[in-house]
Design a protein around this motif. Sequence first.
Motif, PDB file in Angstrom:
ATOM      1  N   PRO A 274       0.845  -1.201   0.000  1.00  0.00           N
ATOM      2  CA  PRO A 274       0.000   0.000   0.000  1.00  0.00           C
ATOM      3  C   PRO A 274       0.882   1.253   0.000  1.00  0.00           C
ATOM      4  N   THR A 275       0.686   2.103  -0.976  1.00  0.00           N
ATOM      5  CA  THR A 275       1.445   3.348  -1.074  1.00  0.00           C
ATOM      6  C   THR A 275       0.604   4.367  -1.817  1.00  0.00           C
ATOM      7  N   GLU A 276       0.967   5.624  -1.661  1.00  0.00           N
ATOM      8  CA  GLU A 276       0.198   6.665  -2.350  1.00  0.00           C
ATOM      9  C   GLU A 276       0.484   6.684  -3.849  1.00  0.00           C
ATOM     10  N   ASN A 277       1.531   5.985  -4.276  1.00  0.00           N
ATOM     11  CA  ASN A 277       1.901   6.026  -5.690  1.00  0.00           C
ATOM     12  C   ASN A 277       2.065   4.614  -6.267  1.00  0.00           C
ATOM     13  N   GLU A 278       1.001   3.812  -6.219  1.00  0.00           N
ATOM     14  CA  GLU A 278       1.069   2.439  -6.727  1.00  0.00           C
ATOM     15  C   GLU A 278       1.285   2.407  -8.232  1.00  0.00           C
ATOM     16  N   LEU A 279       0.878   3.455  -8.909  1.00  0.00           N
ATOM     17  CA  LEU A 279       0.995   3.510 -10.363  1.00  0.00           C
ATOM     18  C   LEU A 279       2.445   3.391 -10.828  1.00  0.00           C
ATOM     19  N   LYS A 280       3.382   3.901 -10.015  1.00  0.00           N
ATOM     20  CA  LYS A 280       4.795   3.815 -10.419  1.00  0.00           C
ATOM     21  C   LYS A 280       5.248   2.357 -10.491  1.00  0.00           C
ATOM     22  N   PHE A 281       4.671   1.473  -9.672  1.00  0.00           N
ATOM     23  CA  PHE A 281       5.030   0.050  -9.735  1.00  0.00           C
ATOM     24  C   PHE A 281       4.490  -0.576 -11.019  1.00  0.00           C
ATOM     25  N   TYR A 282       3.297  -0.180 -11.409  1.00  0.00           N
ATOM     26  CA  TYR A 282       2.730  -0.675 -12.669  1.00  0.00           C
ATOM     27  C   TYR A 282       3.627  -0.255 -13.831  1.00  0.00           C
ATOM     28  N   TYR A 283       4.088   0.989 -13.781  1.00  0.00           N
ATOM     29  CA  TYR A 283       4.985   1.509 -14.816  1.00  0.00           C
ATOM     30  C   TYR A 283       6.312   0.745 -14.801  1.00  0.00           C
ATOM     31  N   THR A 284       6.852   0.520 -13.608  1.00  0.00           N
ATOM     32  CA  THR A 284       8.121  -0.203 -13.472  1.00  0.00           C
ATOM     33  C   THR A 284       8.003  -1.603 -14.049  1.00  0.00           C
ATOM     34  N   VAL A 285       6.910  -2.307 -13.734  1.00  0.00           N
ATOM     35  CA  VAL A 285       6.688  -3.656 -14.260  1.00  0.00           C
ATOM     36  C   VAL A 285       6.567  -3.601 -15.780  1.00  0.00           C
TER      37      VAL A 285
END
Length: 145
Positions: A28-39
């Motif tokens: 859980p983080t305020e910026n989960e979208l960056k993980f989607y981008y990283t993947v």
Amino acid sequence: MASTAHPMAVCVAVIAKENYPLFIITIPTENELKFYYTVHTSLDVVEEKISSIGKNTTEARELYLGLLYPTEDYKVYGYVTNTKVKFVLVLESTNTTLRDNDIRTMFKKLHNAYVDMLCNPFYTPGENITSRNFENIVTAMMQQD
């Protein structure tokens, strides 16, 4: 678990052969979208590694792709199954307790959970993974320290 404990993985993703996500979970983080981008950005590196492995047909195919790329805050690791399903783990760069062998073990555990989930007659390959058991195994992997 102490609040100072680092999660083993901050993001775990299962990507279909055709490069769309079947399963992705993040801390859980305020910026989960960056993980989607990283993947998503790691998939090019995965494809590159798979194609370079394919040229050496004399070697047994190695499923573990190792470190795909490091960023300032994270290290991204990859693994590919014989059916070209990809697993991506995103770990914090500050997590120095994990060795290469530990990461291989995490991928083997993830692969075994994936195979168990595939054996469910109600799961259609290629659909999003909604298995509670699979999710519990992944969540446990993310929380270990």
